[in-house]
Scaffold this active site. Structure first.
Site, PDB file in Angstrom:
ATOM      1  N   CYS A  38       0.807  -1.226   0.000  1.00 19.48           N
ATOM      2  CA  CYS A  38       0.000   0.000   0.000  1.00 19.48           C
ATOM      3  C   CYS A  38       0.835   1.268   0.000  1.00 19.48           C
ATOM      4  O   CYS A  38       0.303   2.363  -0.146  1.00 19.48           O
ATOM      5  CB  CYS A  38      -0.917   0.010   1.221  1.00 19.48           C
ATOM      6  SG  CYS A  38       0.027  -0.045   2.743  1.00 19.48           S
ATOM      7  N   ASP A  40       2.376   2.515   2.578  1.00 18.25           N
ATOM      8  CA  ASP A  40       2.386   3.176   3.884  1.00 18.25           C
ATOM      9  C   ASP A  40       3.728   2.988   4.584  1.00 18.25           C
ATOM     10  O   ASP A  40       4.497   2.108   4.237  1.00 18.25           O
ATOM     11  CB  ASP A  40       1.253   2.630   4.765  1.00 18.25           C
ATOM     12  CG  ASP A  40      -0.105   3.050   4.242  1.00 18.25           C
ATOM     13  OD1 ASP A  40      -0.153   4.040   3.500  1.00 18.25           O
ATOM     14  OD2 ASP A  40      -1.093   2.385   4.560  1.00 18.25           O
ATOM     15  N   CYS A  63      -2.701   2.591   7.911  1.00 25.14           N
ATOM     16  CA  CYS A  63      -4.147   2.545   8.145  1.00 25.14           C
ATOM     17  C   CYS A  63      -4.454   2.140   9.588  1.00 25.14           C
ATOM     18  O   CYS A  63      -3.543   1.914  10.391  1.00 25.14           O
ATOM     19  CB  CYS A  63      -4.754   1.525   7.195  1.00 25.14           C
ATOM     20  SG  CYS A  63      -4.168  -0.132   7.599  1.00 25.14           S
ATOM     21  N   CYS A 107      -0.796  -5.369   6.508  1.00 30.66           N
ATOM     22  CA  CYS A 107      -0.560  -4.216   7.380  1.00 30.66           C
ATOM     23  C   CYS A 107       0.266  -4.608   8.602  1.00 30.66           C
ATOM     24  O   CYS A 107       1.013  -3.789   9.128  1.00 30.66           O
ATOM     25  CB  CYS A 107      -1.874  -3.612   7.844  1.00 30.66           C
ATOM     26  SG  CYS A 107      -3.021  -3.319   6.502  1.00 30.66           S
TER      27      CYS A 107
HETATM   28 FE1  FES Z   1      -1.299   0.301   4.383  1.00 40.87          FE
HETATM   29 FE2  FES Z   1      -2.733  -1.014   6.112  1.00 40.87          FE
HETATM   30  S1  FES Z   1      -3.356  -0.339   4.164  1.00 40.87           S
HETATM   31  S2  FES Z   1      -0.703  -0.385   6.301  1.00 40.87           S
END
Ligand code: FES
Length: 127
Positions: A38, A40, A63, A107
């Site tokens: 993702c 992140d 998230c 995640c």
């Molecule tokens: Fe990126 Fe959960 S969607 S860490």
């Protein structure tokens, strides 16, 4: 009773009231990882004394599941010997949270991987 929609109560608790959020000045170990799925980001800071993780903080641009899993990982790692903490896997974290929805398992990589990076950084500095 309200029907559970994918997230366990523990996930919701850690998401709403995350533990050990923040940054640390001059940490003994620092880990930063990006999630390839993702994009992140997660950062973990540790303070170590006699090879025991005395304090730990995390900061994430992830998230809700990333917040809940990092909160749980920091709780699991705090007070542990660094070699024990190095063995914490994303599955341990997910189990402690009573499971994560399958599409959210990626995640939990962030938290476990960032912790491992922080411990490796500490070991490298110690040499
Ligand atoms: Fe990126 Fe959960 S969607 S860490």
């Amino acid at each position: 009773m309200a029907k559970q929609i994918g997230y366990s109560k523990k996930v919701m608790d850690h998401f709403m009231n995350p533990k050990n959020v923040g940054i640390m000045e001059n940490p003994d170990g620092y880990g930063k990882v990006g999630n390839p799925v993702c994009g992140d980001l997660m950062e973990i800071f540790i303070k170590v004394k006699d090879d025991i993780i005395e304090d730990i903080k995390f900061k994430t641009f992830g998230c809700g599941s990333a917040i809940a899993t990092s909160s749980m990982v920091t709780e699991l790692a705090k007070g542990k010997n660094i070699d024990e903490a190095l063995k914490i896997t994303r599955n341990d974290v997910a189990d402690e949270l009573d499971g994560l929805p399958p599409q959210k398992m990626h995640c939990s990589n962030l938290a476990a991987d960032a912790l491992q990076e922080a411990i490796k950084d500490y070991k490298k500095k110690k040499k």
